[in-house]
Design an enzyme around this catalytic site. Structure first.
Site, PDB file in Angstrom:
ATOM      1  N   SER A  13       0.768  -1.077   0.476  1.00 29.62           N
ATOM      2  CA  SER A  13      -0.461   0.017  -0.059  1.00 29.62           C
ATOM      3  C   SER A  13       0.711   1.675   0.174  1.00 29.62           C
ATOM      4  O   SER A  13       1.975   1.787  -0.185  1.00 29.62           O
ATOM      5  CB  SER A  13      -1.036   0.309   1.398  1.00 29.62           C
ATOM      6  OG  SER A  13      -1.722   1.034   0.783  1.00 29.62           O
ATOM      7  N   HIS A  40      -3.336  -1.268  -2.777  1.00 28.89           N
ATOM      8  CA  HIS A  40      -4.067  -0.421  -2.682  1.00 28.89           C
ATOM      9  C   HIS A  40      -4.743   0.744  -3.969  1.00 28.89           C
ATOM     10  O   HIS A  40      -3.336   0.960  -4.028  1.00 28.89           O
ATOM     11  CB  HIS A  40      -4.155  -0.524  -1.633  1.00 28.89           C
ATOM     12  CG  HIS A  40      -4.224  -1.525  -0.538  1.00 28.89           C
ATOM     13  ND1 HIS A  40      -3.967  -0.772   1.163  1.00 28.89           N
ATOM     14  CD2 HIS A  40      -4.896  -2.081  -0.491  1.00 28.89           C
ATOM     15  CE1 HIS A  40      -4.489  -1.691   1.558  1.00 28.89           C
ATOM     16  NE2 HIS A  40      -4.650  -2.955   0.797  1.00 28.89           N
ATOM     17  N   ASP A 131      -3.461  -4.827   6.255  1.00 34.27           N
ATOM     18  CA  ASP A 131      -4.527  -5.599   5.339  1.00 34.27           C
ATOM     19  C   ASP A 131      -3.186  -6.665   4.800  1.00 34.27           C
ATOM     20  O   ASP A 131      -2.181  -5.926   4.521  1.00 34.27           O
ATOM     21  CB  ASP A 131      -4.712  -4.560   4.105  1.00 34.27           C
ATOM     22  CG  ASP A 131      -5.391  -6.065   3.402  1.00 34.27           C
ATOM     23  OD1 ASP A 131      -5.917  -7.263   3.281  1.00 34.27           O
ATOM     24  OD2 ASP A 131      -5.421  -5.630   2.188  1.00 34.27           O
TER      25      ASP A 131
END
Lengths: 187, 273
Positions: A13, A40, A131
Site C-alpha cells: 500500500s 491499494h 491488510d
C-alpha cells in the site's frame, strides 16, 4: 530443475510503489513463475497503474476466469478483490471492502494459500494498515513462504509490522535481500 | 477467524440449500462462496459445520439470513462511469429506434444500477417508452430496491460518478433527501418492475432489447456462466445488446460466437441475427 514456487504474490500500500518497481525490474525477463500483485488503489478513477509500475515489463489486469499463466505479471484491478480458484484461474469478486480495501491483499493471499500451499511465495511491503498480514500468515501456515519488507526500511511500517506481530515464521528482509532471495529460488 | 470448510462439508451444505429451500448454489465459484459461508458461521457463532447444517435443516430463518449473507449485495450508482458514458453515446441512440424499449437488469441487487439506467434513459428522452424489468434472487434486495430509498452518505460518490458518466443535470434533481436517506423520484421508478428471478433455475420470461448483468457472473463457475449466457442470448431480440461488468468476459463462453463485440473494454456485446 523445477522452481521452488508456482506463484509469487506481492501486496503493498502506501510507500510500496517504488519497491515493487525495483523488484519487477530486477526479475529476469523470462521468469517462469507468475507474479500476482495487489496494491491499494483508488476506485472509479482511471488509472495507468500497470504502466506506472514498470516500463520494462508487461503487466496485465486479469479478467474473470482467466488462467494464471507462467511468464505473466498480474495486477489486481481497481475496485475488485482478486482470488485464485482451485483450477488456478482468476476469479474477481466485488464484495464488501475488507480492511477498508478492495482489492484486499488478505483476500488474494488467503485464496493463494488455499490453492498453492507450499508452492506460494508471499511478499508484503510498506503500507499504512494491516491488510495482508493475516493472509501472509495463512500462506505460511499452508507451508508456503512469507516475507515482509523490513519495517525499518519501509516508508510506512504498519503493514509489515502487523504480519511480524501476527505470526512466527515470516521472514523479514531488506529490499535488496528480498530480490536476492527471489532470484535464488526461481529459474 | 475464518473456518476451513472441507469440500465434502461444502457439498453437504449446498445440498441442504438445494433440497430443502430450492436455491441451487452448485455452480457458484468456490473460492468466494466458501469464504462467505465460513464468515456466516462466524457471524452466527456456529462453531462447526455440523452446527450450521443442523440449524439449516431446522430453522428457516437461519436460511433466510444465510442467503442474505453469502450472496454479494454490493452495488453503486453509475459504477464504472465510463461504461455509462459508452451506453449514452453508443447504445441508447440505437435503442431509440424501437417504439417500446424493453430492458432486463439481471441480478439487480438493491437497484442502484437500475436507477442509473433510468436516469440515462430519461436524459436521452427515452424513459417514457421504456420498461425495465429488474430481477434478483434475493427478496430482501428486491424489497429495498422497490422502496427507492438509498443511504444519503453515498450520494457524494454517486454524484461524482454521474458527472464522469457525462451527466449534465443537477444530480440532486433525481432524488429527495430526508434525514439520512434519499428517495429516488417516482417518475424514474414507475418505469421499473422489480421481481424475483433466479438465474440458475428460472427461464426466459420475455424478449429484450438490452440485458444488463454486471458483476453477477463473476460469482459463477464456467459451466454456470455458459448456461446463463445462453439464457441471455435466448432472452434477447436479434441485434439486442448485452452489457456485462468490465472485468467479465465472453471469451471463455461456449456461446461467444453468437455475439459480436460492441465495446471491448466496457464489455458490451450484441446478439447476432
Amino acid at each position: 530443475m523445477t522452481d521452488r514456487y508456482d506463484v509469487i504474490t506481492i501486496g503493498g500500500s502506501a510507500g510500496s510503489l517504488a519497491v515493487i518497481t525495483k523488484i519487477l525490474d530486477a526479475l529476469p525477463p523470462h521468469i517462469n513463475t507468475p507474479v500476482v500483485i495487489v496494491l491499494h488503489r483508488l476506485r472509479n478513477v482511471r488509472s495507468e497503474m500497470s504502466r506506472l509500475l514498470s516500463t520494462k515489463r508487461t503487466i496485465s489486469e486479469p479478467e474473470d476466469k482467466e488462467p494464471v499463466k507462467e511468464h505473466c505479471i498480474y495486477l489486481a484491478p481497481q475496485n475488485y478483490h482478486l482470488l485464485v480458484e482451485a483450477e488456478r484461474t482468476f476469479m474477481l469478486d466485488y464484495s464488501e471492502l475488507v480492511n477498508y480495501s478492495r482489492p484486499s491483499i488478505d483476500m488474494t493471499f488467503s485464496s493463494i494459500a488455499d490453492v498453492y500451499g507450499e508452492k506460494a511465495l508471499g511478499i508484503l511491503l510498506s503500507g499504512a494498515n494491516k491488510d495482508g498480514a493475516a493472509g501472509l500468515c495463512q500462506i505460511v501456515a499452508a507451508g508456503g513462504m512469507g516475507i515482509v519488507q523490513d519495517p525499518q526500511t519501509a516508508d510506512f511500517e504498519v503493514m509489515p509490522r502487523s504480519a511480524l506481530d501476527m505470526c512466527k515464521g515470516v521472514k523479514c528482509l531488506s529490499v535488496a535481500d528480498m530480490i536476492r532471495y527471489i532470484m535464488g529460488e526461481i529459474l | 477467524m475464518i473456518q476451513d470448510i472441507s469440500n465434502a462439508d461444502f457439498l453437504d451444505i449446498i445440498n441442504i440449500l438445494k433440497l430443502q429451500y430450492g436455491y441451487d448454489f452448485t455452480g457458484y465459484a468456490h473460492a468466494s462462496i466458501r469464504r462467505r459461508i465460513s464468515r456466516f458461521m462466524t457471524y452466527m457463532r456456529l462453531a462447526t459445520v455440523f452446527d450450521l447444517k443442523h440449524r439449516l435443516v431446522n430453522d428457516e430463518e437461519c436460511f433466510d439470513r444465510m442467503v442474505q449473507y453469502i450472496t454479494v449485495n454490493v452495488t453503486e450508482m453509475f459504477r464504472d462511469p465510463h461504461f455509462y458514458r459508452t451506453m449514452r453515446e453508443q447504445v441508447l441512440p440505437k435503442l431509440a429506434a424501437y417504439p417500446n424499449i424493453k430492458i432486463w437488469h439481471a441480478g439487480c441487487s438493491t437497484g442502484e444500477e437500475v436507477f442509473s439506467m433510468a436516469i440515462l434513459l430519461e436524459e436521452a428522452g427515452l424513459l417514457n417508452r421504456s420498461r425495465i424489468y429488474a430481477t434478483d434472487l434475493n427478496p430482501v434486495n428486491l424489497e429495498k430496491a422497490s422502496s427507492g430509498i438509498l443511504p444519503l452518505n453515498n450520494m457524494r460518490d454517486y454524484t461524482q460518478n454521474y458527472i464522469q458518466s457525462g451527466g449534465l443535470n443537477d444530480f440532486s434533481n433525481y432524488y429527495v433527501a430526508r434525514y439520512d436517506n434519499v428517495l429516488i423520484k417516482k417518475e424514474l421508478r414507475k418505469h421499473i418492475t422489480f421481481f424475483q428471478h433466479n438465474l440458475v433455475t428460472d427461464k426466459v420470461f420475455n424478449e429484450f432489447h438490452l440485458v444488463c448483468c454486471r458483476n453477477v457472473l463473476i460469482y459463477f463457475n464456467r459451466s454456470l456462466q455458459n448456461s446463463v449466457l445462453k439464457l441471455f442470448h435466448d432472452s434477447l431480440a436479434a441485434r439486442g445488446y448485452l452489457a456485462m461488468g468490465i472485468k467479465e468476459t465472453m471469451k471463455f463462453a461456449d456461446i461467444h460466437e453468437q455475439f459480436e463485440t460492441v465495446h471491448v473494454q466496457h464489455k458490451i456485446y450484441r446478439r447476432k441475427e
